[in-house]
Design an enzyme around this catalytic site. Sequence first.
Site, PDB file in Angstrom:
ATOM      1  N   THR A 196       0.863  -1.182   0.000  1.00 31.00           N
ATOM      2  CA  THR A 196       0.000   0.000   0.000  1.00 31.00           C
ATOM      3  C   THR A 196       0.902   1.236   0.000  1.00 31.00           C
ATOM      4  O   THR A 196       1.916   1.279   0.703  1.00 31.00           O
ATOM      5  CB  THR A 196      -0.942   0.010   1.214  1.00 31.00           C
ATOM      6  OG1 THR A 196      -0.164  -0.012   2.417  1.00 31.00           O
ATOM      7  CG2 THR A 196      -1.869  -1.199   1.202  1.00 31.00           C
ATOM      8  N   ASP A 225      -5.416  -0.837   8.454  1.00 30.25           N
ATOM      9  CA  ASP A 225      -6.203  -1.956   9.008  1.00 30.25           C
ATOM     10  C   ASP A 225      -7.516  -2.110   8.254  1.00 30.25           C
ATOM     11  O   ASP A 225      -7.971  -3.229   7.985  1.00 30.25           O
ATOM     12  CB  ASP A 225      -6.495  -1.718  10.494  1.00 30.25           C
ATOM     13  CG  ASP A 225      -5.225  -1.554  11.303  1.00 30.25           C
ATOM     14  OD1 ASP A 225      -4.193  -2.147  10.927  1.00 30.25           O
ATOM     15  OD2 ASP A 225      -5.256  -0.820  12.318  1.00 30.25           O
ATOM     16  N   ALA A 257     -12.430   5.818   5.436  1.00 27.14           N
ATOM     17  CA  ALA A 257     -12.002   5.814   6.843  1.00 27.14           C
ATOM     18  C   ALA A 257     -11.154   7.033   7.199  1.00 27.14           C
ATOM     19  O   ALA A 257     -11.286   7.585   8.300  1.00 27.14           O
ATOM     20  CB  ALA A 257     -11.243   4.522   7.152  1.00 27.14           C
TER      21      ALA A 257
HETATM   22  O1  RIB Z   1      -3.162   0.699  13.103  1.00 26.40           O
HETATM   23  C1  RIB Z   1      -3.727   1.542  14.078  1.00 26.40           C
HETATM   24  C2  RIB Z   1      -3.686   0.864  15.407  1.00 26.40           C
HETATM   25  O2  RIB Z   1      -2.340   0.696  15.797  1.00 26.40           O
HETATM   26  C3  RIB Z   1      -4.324   1.652  16.529  1.00 26.40           C
HETATM   27  O3  RIB Z   1      -5.694   1.393  16.664  1.00 26.40           O
HETATM   28  C4  RIB Z   1      -3.487   1.275  17.735  1.00 26.40           C
HETATM   29  O4  RIB Z   1      -4.186   0.579  18.715  1.00 26.40           O
HETATM   30  C5  RIB Z   1      -2.310   0.463  17.186  1.00 26.40           C
HETATM   31  O5  RIB Z   1      -2.486  -0.882  17.351  1.00 26.40           O
END
Ligand code: RIB
Length: 310
Positions: free
Chosen positions: A214, A246, A285
């Site tokens: 990415t 994520d 997001a």
């Molecule tokens: O990728 C973001 C996440 O990284 C956050 O939510 C934090 O908790 C860390 O794990």
Amino acid sequence: MSVVIVGSINQDIVARVSRIPAPGETVLASSMVRTGGGKGANQAVAARRAGGVSVAFVGAVGTDSDGESLRGALVADGIDVSGVSQVDGPSGIALISVDDAAENTIVVVPGANAVATALTPAQRAVVASAQVVLTQLENPISLVQDAAASRGAQAWHLLNAAPSAPFVTAGAALLPSVDVLIVNEHEALDVAGVDNLEAAVVALAPRVRALVVTLGRRGSLIVCGDERVDIPAFAAEAVDTTGAGDTFCGMFAATLSASGRAPESVDAALLADAARAGAAAAAIAVTRAGAQDAVPSATEVAELLERTHA
Ligand code: RIB
């Protein structure tokens, strides 16, 4: 169709600042919120909101009140938490600063996420039921190895090598178990141990069935055997990029699972579809604050994909 995410779950404590402080500097925040986070839990929420697949999260919370609320938030999203164990001590915490340019810094205090070095028999059973197993590196590497080894013969293993530091010290043994490696540009260089993206692609792509890099506003790159596809980014006015990667991973995993395809049948077209959906979800997001709070619904993602095709 099912996705099982084995990974971290954190209480995010997010301070909004005009700019990220330099080392030794103090800045005043304009606000502070406590919200659900952790790369694994964020990915589970994204996979679930993608719709069309069942999602289970396997991980650990502590015996504090954060543990209950973090688990409860996943349940409220319709995620199976039968593989979430409770261990003595605090839940994971992430201290996050987000500035006016939507950039962030994150310090994770792993807490319960660091305790288990192997899955329990009950957690192994959850993993064995998955069509797609998605892992990251906020837990001990041995736990990730156990998850990969516990999956069914026809199940995918997607590794999001984030953060990349644990991979550099102890992760190389993971690669033979990985079907799809998902990294951002910085992680790609770290994992490959090189200083430019092309060298990282050349080093990593032959070691996995498929590589996804990415690239933020530059979109993403897919390499699958001899095929190479550039996926453009969706335009977005970012206010907070926390958890965008994520969201991409969770949506990507859900799309692969919904396809019903086995890892042996992977091709660049399938991965491109999954990456487009992931990029659309991430683009939405970043326009919202928070990690899990910002994950869009399947309808929102479908609308963006349709608008962009028109
Ligand atoms: O990728 C973001 C996440 O990284 C956050 O939510 C934090 O908790 C860390 O794990």
